[in-house]
Design a protein around this motif. Structure first.
Motif: not given
Length: 217
Positions: A160-178
């Motif tokens: 049910s947290e797909a939207g949260i995960a998507e926002a987090l990963l969009d952010f992460a793709e800019r910075h490439q963290p683990d």
């Protein structure tokens, strides 16, 4: 692309400003500084013109400090910076400003001067997040910019947290963290909601991700 930073010109707030400026420089974002002058509480024994003068002086001093800060940030980080001085309640004013400016993120410090910033980040943090309606990055006092190397996402793995995960990963793709998704099973939780396959399929990105489930309270 647009980062709002509330400032009260305390050391903690300046630390958050510098943190946000580094983030803005790395992300190509614009920095929007915001300061609210609390309206004086009317006193029947104090003339109204005196209260008005005090508030005006505070706003003027804040404007001067804001202009100096903007000049420094532009010189140090070579990013677009603007600032706003408002009168009134900090929570409502900040929410309105961030919304009107179509901000993507609010960055603020903790343990600042003992007035609106401390009040805002006290027990009312949840209300602030709710009113803002946008991501809030809190920078603890003394924290310095080191980039984003490892992000931890608390999750119930229910899907049910797909939207949260998507926002987090969009952010992460800019910075490439683990990234580590972690679920803490509560006492008496007999049926795990962990659906690793569903999450992995949904968030199939070129990122280093791990999924952990732990027992705890």
């Amino acid at each position: 692309k647009r980062i709002v930073v509330p400032v009260d010109f305390s050391d903690a707030a300046m630390n958050a400003v510098n943190y946000a400026a580094r983030l803005g420089a790395e992300s190509g974002a614009e920095l929007l500084l915001f300061h609210a002058v609390q309206a004086a509480i009317p006193d029947p024994y104090v003339p109204a013109y005196y209260i008005t003068d005090v508030s005006g002086e505070q706003a003027g001093a804040a404007r001067e400090s804001m202009d100096k800060l903007i000049e420094r940030l532009k010189a140090d980080y070579a990013i677009p910076v603007n600032g706003e001085i408002a009168m009134g309640d900090i929570t409502a004013s900040l929410s309105d400003y961030a919304s009107n400016e179509k901000a993507d993120l609010v960055v603020m410090g903790t343990h600042g001067a003992r007035h609106w910033l401390e009040k805002l980040m006290g027990t009312n943090t949840g209300n602030v997040v709710y009113q803002l309606g946008m991501p809030l990055l809190v920078v603890p006092e003394g924290s310095t910019w080191k980039g984003f190397r490892h992000l931890l996402c608390a999750s119930d793995f229910s899907g049910s947290e797909a939207g949260i995960a998507e926002a987090l990963l969009d952010f992460a793709e800019r910075h490439q963290p683990d990234i580590t998704f972690v679920h803490v099973k509560q006492p008496g939780e007999t049926v795990s909601t962990f659906n690793k396959e569903q999450l992995e399929n949904y968030i199939n990105r070129n990122l280093n991700m791990a999924f952990i489930e732990k027992e705890g309270g």
